[in-house]
Design an enzyme around this catalytic site. Structure first.
Site, mmCIF file in Angstrom:
data_model
loop_
_atom_site.group_PDB
_atom_site.id
_atom_site.type_symbol
_atom_site.label_atom_id
_atom_site.label_comp_id
_atom_site.label_asym_id
_atom_site.label_seq_id
_atom_site.Cartn_x
_atom_site.Cartn_y
_atom_site.Cartn_z
ATOM 1 N N GLY A 45 30.719 24.970 28.167
ATOM 2 C CA GLY A 45 31.911 25.004 28.882
ATOM 3 C C GLY A 45 32.768 24.088 28.221
ATOM 4 C CD GLU A 100 29.838 19.446 32.919
ATOM 5 O OE1 GLU A 100 29.830 20.174 31.961
ATOM 6 O OE2 GLU A 100 28.811 19.603 33.765
ATOM 7 C CG ASP A 101 32.402 23.178 32.303
ATOM 8 O OD1 ASP A 101 31.515 22.187 32.825
ATOM 9 O OD2 ASP A 101 32.286 24.251 32.153
ATOM 10 C CG ASP A 104 30.730 23.312 41.683
ATOM 11 O OD1 ASP A 104 31.837 23.075 42.443
ATOM 12 O OD2 ASP A 104 30.132 24.291 41.719
ATOM 13 C CG ASP A 160 31.401 31.307 31.641
ATOM 14 O OD1 ASP A 160 31.062 30.266 31.894
ATOM 15 O OD2 ASP A 160 30.407 32.219 31.941
HETATM 16 P P1 IMP Z 1 27.309 21.388 39.285
HETATM 17 O O1 IMP Z 1 25.795 21.170 38.736
HETATM 18 O O2 IMP Z 1 27.185 22.215 40.497
HETATM 19 O O3 IMP Z 1 28.236 20.286 39.321
HETATM 20 O O4 IMP Z 1 28.100 22.587 38.493
HETATM 21 C C1 IMP Z 1 28.157 22.460 37.057
HETATM 22 C C2 IMP Z 1 28.408 23.384 36.234
HETATM 23 O O5 IMP Z 1 28.772 24.592 37.105
HETATM 24 C C3 IMP Z 1 29.956 23.389 35.396
HETATM 25 O O6 IMP Z 1 29.380 22.646 34.241
HETATM 26 C C4 IMP Z 1 30.224 24.560 35.188
HETATM 27 O O7 IMP Z 1 29.486 25.393 34.243
HETATM 28 C C5 IMP Z 1 29.856 25.576 36.260
HETATM 29 N N1 IMP Z 1 30.971 25.839 37.352
HETATM 30 C C6 IMP Z 1 31.155 25.175 38.289
HETATM 31 N N2 IMP Z 1 32.327 25.556 38.898
HETATM 32 C C7 IMP Z 1 32.661 26.428 38.028
HETATM 33 C C8 IMP Z 1 33.945 27.360 37.939
HETATM 34 O O8 IMP Z 1 35.008 27.310 39.071
HETATM 35 N N3 IMP Z 1 33.891 28.339 37.071
HETATM 36 C C9 IMP Z 1 33.068 28.365 35.949
HETATM 37 N N4 IMP Z 1 32.035 27.689 36.032
HETATM 38 C C10 IMP Z 1 31.730 26.717 37.011
HETATM 39 MG MG MG Z 2 28.918 23.394 32.471
#
Ligand code: IMP
Ligand code: MG
Length: 181
Positions: A45, A100-101, A104, A160
């Site tokens: 991402g 990082e993208d 979340d 994506d």
């Molecule tokens: P976390 O581990 O929950 O912080 O998730 C992080 C990863 O989930 C990000 O790096 C994204 O790859 C994916 N992600 C979280 N939210 C979104 C979204 O709205 N669209 C697409 N990918 C997401």
């Molecule tokens: Mg990611």
């Protein structure tokens, strides 16, 4: 098959470019005098963001990439991530900027930072394009954040949905359409 959806523009390409420029100015100031910063892109991402960001940095940089498994919809409390593609270079004693993208829940970032810490880098900091603070489950934060966004699913600028829409020049919110009849 995915549910039909439309994409509403959330952050324009112009707004992203302006923010990337100001982030790069802050980051360049922070690392002023650093010998050679290792900019680590978390695949997939971050690939568009990192390409724009490094071109605005006024610093000697090295680029490297890391890909980890996503835990998908796993409901396990651990939410471990595994390395799918490891860094090519050594980071011991080096200044590392992890790009990082989206942050979340924070689980991915937390695990990646734990993995990288075992390699004894010098300073390690994080720059995330997007942050969804209302979704956070663990206490991690990025030193630099492009935009805070609400709890909405986004695509574009490298990000994506089911491996599509990474090539959109802006960031859009995915709106799922109700199936009628
Ligand atoms: P976390 O581990 O929950 O912080 O998730 C992080 C990863 O989930 C990000 O790096 C994204 O790859 C994916 N992600 C979280 N939210 C979104 C979204 O709205 N669209 C697409 N990918 C997401
Ligand atoms: Mg990611």
């Amino acid at each position: 098959m995915t549910t039909p959806y439309v994409i509403d523009e959330l952050i324009s390409a112009k707004a992203i470019a302006a923010r990337v420029e100001s982030l790069a100015r802050e980051i360049s100031g922070f690392y002023k005098g650093t010998d050679k910063l290792v900019v680590v892109g978390l695949l997939r991402g971050s690939f568009v963001f990192i390409a724009d960001l490094v071109r605005e940095l006024d610093l000697p940089v090295e680029g490297d990439f890391l890909e980890v498994s996503s835990y998908g919809n796993s409901t396990e409390s651990s939410r471990e991530v595994r390395i799918l593609k490891d860094l090519r270079g050594e980071i011991e004693g080096r200044d590392v900027l992890l790009v990082e993208d989206i942050v979340d829940t924070g689980h991915t970032l937390k695990h990646v930072l734990e993995i990288l810490a075992t390699r004894h880098p010098g300073r390690i900091e994080v720059c995330a394009l997007l942050d969804k603070p209302s979704r956070r489950e663990v206490d991690v934060r990025a030193r630099w954040i492009g935009f805070e966004i609400p709890d909405t699913f986004v695509v574009g600028y490298g990000i994506d949905y089911a491996q599509r829409n990474r090539n959109l020049p802006h960031i859009g919110a995915v709106r799922f359409l109700e199936e009628t009849g």
